[in-house]
Design a protein around this motif. Structure first.
Motif, PDB file in Angstrom:
ATOM      1  N   ARG A  82      20.006   2.641 -44.634  1.00 17.19           N
ATOM      2  CA  ARG A  82      21.085   1.824 -44.077  1.00 17.19           C
ATOM      3  C   ARG A  82      21.111   0.447 -44.743  1.00 17.19           C
ATOM      4  N   GLU A  83      19.934  -0.151 -44.899  1.00 19.22           N
ATOM      5  CA  GLU A  83      19.860  -1.487 -45.510  1.00 19.22           C
ATOM      6  C   GLU A  83      20.197  -1.449 -46.996  1.00 19.22           C
ATOM      7  N   LEU A  84      19.800  -0.370 -47.666  1.00 19.41           N
ATOM      8  CA  LEU A  84      19.930  -0.316 -49.130  1.00 19.41           C
ATOM      9  C   LEU A  84      21.350  -0.016 -49.594  1.00 19.41           C
ATOM     10  N   GLY A  85      22.145   0.623 -48.771  1.00 19.73           N
ATOM     11  CA  GLY A  85      23.530   0.921 -49.164  1.00 19.73           C
ATOM     12  C   GLY A  85      23.586   1.763 -50.423  1.00 19.73           C
ATOM     13  N   SER A  86      24.121   1.197 -51.512  1.00 18.36           N
ATOM     14  CA  SER A  86      24.294   1.976 -52.742  1.00 18.36           C
ATOM     15  C   SER A  86      23.056   1.947 -53.650  1.00 18.36           C
ATOM     16  N   THR A  87      21.994   1.239 -53.227  1.00 22.87           N
ATOM     17  CA  THR A  87      20.756   1.223 -54.041  1.00 22.87           C
ATOM     18  C   THR A  87      19.877   2.418 -53.651  1.00 22.87           C
ATOM     19  N   PRO A  88      19.546   3.278 -54.620  1.00 22.82           N
ATOM     20  CA  PRO A  88      18.759   4.472 -54.284  1.00 22.82           C
ATOM     21  C   PRO A  88      17.329   4.148 -53.850  1.00 22.82           C
ATOM     22  N   LEU A  89      16.804   5.009 -52.995  1.00 24.64           N
ATOM     23  CA  LEU A  89      15.408   4.924 -52.569  1.00 24.64           C
ATOM     24  C   LEU A  89      14.640   6.083 -53.219  1.00 24.64           C
ATOM     25  N   ILE A  90      13.549   5.761 -53.877  1.00 30.60           N
ATOM     26  CA  ILE A  90      12.699   6.786 -54.496  1.00 30.60           C
ATOM     27  C   ILE A  90      11.578   7.137 -53.518  1.00 30.60           C
ATOM     28  N   GLY A  91      11.494   8.410 -53.158  1.00 37.16           N
ATOM     29  CA  GLY A  91      10.356   8.882 -52.383  1.00 37.16           C
ATOM     30  C   GLY A  91       9.260   9.292 -53.364  1.00 37.16           C
ATOM     31  N   PHE A  92       8.042   9.471 -52.890  1.00 41.39           N
ATOM     32  CA  PHE A  92       7.000   9.885 -53.831  1.00 41.39           C
ATOM     33  C   PHE A  92       5.860  10.589 -53.121  1.00 41.39           C
ATOM     34  N   ALA A  93       5.052  11.229 -53.945  1.00 37.71           N
ATOM     35  CA  ALA A  93       3.813  11.845 -53.460  1.00 37.71           C
ATOM     36  C   ALA A  93       2.825  11.895 -54.615  1.00 37.71           C
ATOM     37  N   GLY A  94       1.559  12.022 -54.273  1.00 39.21           N
ATOM     38  CA  GLY A  94       0.545  12.268 -55.286  1.00 39.21           C
ATOM     39  C   GLY A  94       0.590  13.748 -55.657  1.00 39.21           C
ATOM     40  N   ALA A  95       0.385  14.060 -56.928  1.00 36.38           N
ATOM     41  CA  ALA A  95       0.371  15.464 -57.358  1.00 36.38           C
ATOM     42  C   ALA A  95      -0.957  16.111 -56.957  1.00 36.38           C
ATOM     43  N   PRO A  96      -0.966  17.439 -56.869  1.00 36.48           N
ATOM     44  CA  PRO A  96      -2.191  18.127 -56.430  1.00 36.48           C
ATOM     45  C   PRO A  96      -3.452  17.708 -57.199  1.00 36.48           C
ATOM     46  N   PHE A  97      -3.390  17.569 -58.523  1.00 37.97           N
ATOM     47  CA  PHE A  97      -4.619  17.210 -59.248  1.00 37.97           C
ATOM     48  C   PHE A  97      -5.123  15.827 -58.847  1.00 37.97           C
ATOM     49  N   THR A  98      -4.226  14.851 -58.790  1.00 39.42           N
ATOM     50  CA  THR A  98      -4.650  13.486 -58.471  1.00 39.42           C
ATOM     51  C   THR A  98      -5.167  13.399 -57.036  1.00 39.42           C
ATOM     52  N   LEU A  99      -4.511  14.106 -56.107  1.00 42.48           N
ATOM     53  CA  LEU A  99      -5.036  14.145 -54.728  1.00 42.48           C
ATOM     54  C   LEU A  99      -6.406  14.815 -54.703  1.00 42.48           C
ATOM     55  N   ALA A 100      -6.534  15.932 -55.425  1.00 39.73           N
ATOM     56  CA  ALA A 100      -7.816  16.647 -55.460  1.00 39.73           C
ATOM     57  C   ALA A 100      -8.911  15.762 -56.037  1.00 39.73           C
ATOM     58  N   SER A 101      -8.546  14.916 -57.015  1.00 42.44           N
ATOM     59  CA  SER A 101      -9.582  14.078 -57.621  1.00 42.44           C
ATOM     60  C   SER A 101     -10.197  13.167 -56.566  1.00 42.44           C
ATOM     61  N   TYR A 102      -9.380  12.609 -55.648  1.00 44.72           N
ATOM     62  CA  TYR A 102      -9.946  11.775 -54.580  1.00 44.72           C
ATOM     63  C   TYR A 102     -10.701  12.613 -53.552  1.00 44.72           C
ATOM     64  N   LEU A 103     -10.125  13.776 -53.188  1.00 41.53           N
ATOM     65  CA  LEU A 103     -10.736  14.593 -52.126  1.00 41.53           C
ATOM     66  C   LEU A 103     -12.076  15.173 -52.551  1.00 41.53           C
ATOM     67  N   VAL A 104     -12.197  15.575 -53.809  1.00 39.19           N
ATOM     68  CA  VAL A 104     -13.435  16.213 -54.270  1.00 39.19           C
ATOM     69  C   VAL A 104     -14.479  15.147 -54.630  1.00 39.19           C
ATOM     70  N   GLU A 105     -14.036  14.070 -55.298  1.00 39.91           N
ATOM     71  CA  GLU A 105     -14.992  13.016 -55.660  1.00 39.91           C
ATOM     72  C   GLU A 105     -15.429  12.225 -54.422  1.00 39.91           C
ATOM     73  N   GLY A 106     -14.534  12.079 -53.459  1.00 34.20           N
ATOM     74  CA  GLY A 106     -14.810  11.236 -52.297  1.00 34.20           C
ATOM     75  C   GLY A 106     -14.279   9.824 -52.484  1.00 34.20           C
ATOM     76  N   GLY A 107     -13.768   9.513 -53.652  1.00 34.75           N
ATOM     77  CA  GLY A 107     -13.228   8.180 -53.926  1.00 34.75           C
ATOM     78  C   GLY A 107     -12.793   8.092 -55.368  1.00 34.75           C
ATOM     79  N   PRO A 108     -12.429   6.874 -55.820  1.00 32.24           N
ATOM     80  CA  PRO A 108     -12.014   6.728 -57.223  1.00 32.24           C
ATOM     81  C   PRO A 108     -13.151   7.118 -58.160  1.00 32.24           C
ATOM     82  N   SER A 109     -12.810   7.628 -59.327  1.00 26.16           N
ATOM     83  CA  SER A 109     -13.824   8.088 -60.282  1.00 26.16           C
ATOM     84  C   SER A 109     -13.337   7.808 -61.690  1.00 26.16           C
ATOM     85  N   ARG A 110     -14.248   7.581 -62.597  1.00 27.61           N
ATOM     86  CA  ARG A 110     -13.867   7.429 -63.994  1.00 27.61           C
ATOM     87  C   ARG A 110     -13.917   8.756 -64.735  1.00 27.61           C
ATOM     88  N   THR A 111     -14.780   9.656 -64.271  1.00 28.79           N
ATOM     89  CA  THR A 111     -15.066  10.886 -65.031  1.00 28.79           C
ATOM     90  C   THR A 111     -14.546  12.148 -64.353  1.00 28.79           C
TER      91      THR A 111
END
Ligand SMILES: Cc1c2[nH]c(c1CCC(=O)O)Cc1[nH]c(c(CCC(=O)O)c1C)Cc1[nH]c(c(CCC(=O)O)c1C)Cc1[nH]c(c(C)c1CCC(=O)O)C2
Length: 351
Positions: free
Chosen positions: A138-167
């Motif tokens: 309603r506020e944005l009118g003609s300006t588009p809103l981009i929705g988003f999500a993390g992709a399965p690999f990037t989500l899995a990287s946090y879930l399996v590592e337990g946190g951010p990881s370099r390797t």
């Protein structure tokens, strides 16, 4: 248009959506990954005393933070203020976002029994998303809103590592050593991610971006075999809505073709590969998004303009171009440098 067709939404003729559809544009559209939050003093002010994940569950606050960069920078699209771990939190995974660290998971997923933590996501799990997007569109009118999500690999990287990881040693060792468990994990995450994107599109998001931020850690053959099927499932699940689907990862020069093949309409490119070369790798029929190095914004205005010209020159023959940084805005970036950059791209590309 026949009487039976619904009229196009107010955002339909925006430069951003036209560029995503590879149609002629009045100027090259601009938005910035991580434009909401981070560098803005007005963001830090409204976030005072409110933990990150709590802020994501307050519709009025989400609306305000999402609108802040649109007001300040005159960008061509808003990105929904949230985080890639929000849908995981919503289905009951015990996790938090630690300031200066990132997402931390209390019980990492390492075995088949751990998969039981991943139940389906329903719209009722994220009522605040539906409410915030309703307020926002309603506020944005003609300006588009981009929705988003993390992709399965990037989500899995946090879930399996337990946190951010370099390797990504735990995630990758599951991928190499127990491919069946890995495939089941990614498939579960694809279902959750698809459901989360559907909630956002049905509430009014005009486009979606799938962040596979850390996919650049993978060799193309492993990406194709062990990751692409899950990301393709996400893209397929939302294909019927007809909203542009953007796919982005960092350090993905060797994966650009596969990121497109997974089902994206727009492929995001980091700053390491010039856009004309990226277009050769991606092939025809896709728009590109990118790709100014975010650290360029710490240099002089003249240097920012020179590097921006390089990006625009390499984008000259693209079928569609959405200007962005090659990764997210860095927290210490001067917000005025971002405002000037939007203005510069708009004036340089005005047709
Ligand atoms: C990998 C990833 C995450 N989150 C996200 C990604 C993919 C994008 C990328 O590659 O950068 C995506 C994300 N996170 C956030 C947004 C908001 C919308 C936008 O782009 O403006 C988006 C799109 C808010 C946020 N997400 C986060 C913040 C900072 C926390 C705060 O402000 O307190 C914001 C505004 C926290 C976060 N969340 C995550 C990290 C690595 C961090 C950084 C930790 C830190 O530096 O403090 C996970």
């Amino acid at each position: 248009m026949s009487a039976l067709e619904t009229p196009p939404p107010a955002t339909y003729d925006s430069a951003f959506l036209k560029a995503c559809r590879r149609e002629p544009v009045p100027h090259t559209p601009v938005w910035f990954m991580r434009q909401a939050g981070r560098s803005l003093p007005e963001y830090r002010k409204v976030r005072e005393g409110i933990p990150m994940l709590e802020s994501c569950a307050r519709p009025e606050l989400v609306t305000e933070i999402t609108l802040q960069p649109v007001r300040r920078h005159n960008v061509d699209a808003a990105i929904y203020y949230s985080d890639i771990v929000v849908p995981l939190k919503a289905i009951g995974i015990d996790l938090d976002i630690k300031p200066g660290v990132g997402p931390v998971v209390e019980h990492p997923i390492r075995t088949r029994a751990d998969l039981a933590q991943l139940r389906d996501l329903t719209p009722e799990d994220v009522p605040y998303v539906t409410e915030a997007i309703g307020l926002l569109t309603r506020e944005l009118g003609s300006t588009p809103l981009i929705g988003f999500a993390g992709a399965p690999f990037t989500l899995a990287s946090y879930l399996v590592e337990g946190g951010p990881s370099r390797t990504y040693e735990n995630a990758k060792s599951m991928m190499y050593g127990d491919p069946e468990l890995w495939a089941d994990l990614l498939d579960r995450l694809a279902e959750i991610t698809a459901a989360f994107l559907k909630v956002q599109i049905e509430a009014g998001a005009s486009a979606v971006q799938l962040f596979d931020s850390w996919a650049g850690a993978l060799a193309p053959a492993d990406y194709r075999r062990s990751v692409l099927p899950a990301s393709a499932k996400v893209f397929q699940a939302v294909e019927g809505y007809g909203v542009p689907r953007i796919h982005f990862g960092v350090g993905t020069g060797e994966l650009l073709q596969l990121l497109g093949e997974a089902g994206a309409d727009v492929v995001g490119v980091d700053w390491r590969v010039p856009l004309d070369e990226a277009a050769r790798r991606v092939g025809p029929g896709k728009a590109l998004q990118g790709n100014l190095d975010p650290t360029v914004l710490f240099a002089s205005t003249a240097a920012v303009e020179a590097k921006t010209r390089e990006v625009l020159d390499s984008a000259r023959d693209l079928e569609g171009h959405v200007f962005n940084l090659g990764h997210g805005v860095m927290p210490s970036t001067d917000p005025d440098a971002l405002t000037r950059l939007v203005e510069y791209v708009h004036t340089q590309t005005a047709r």
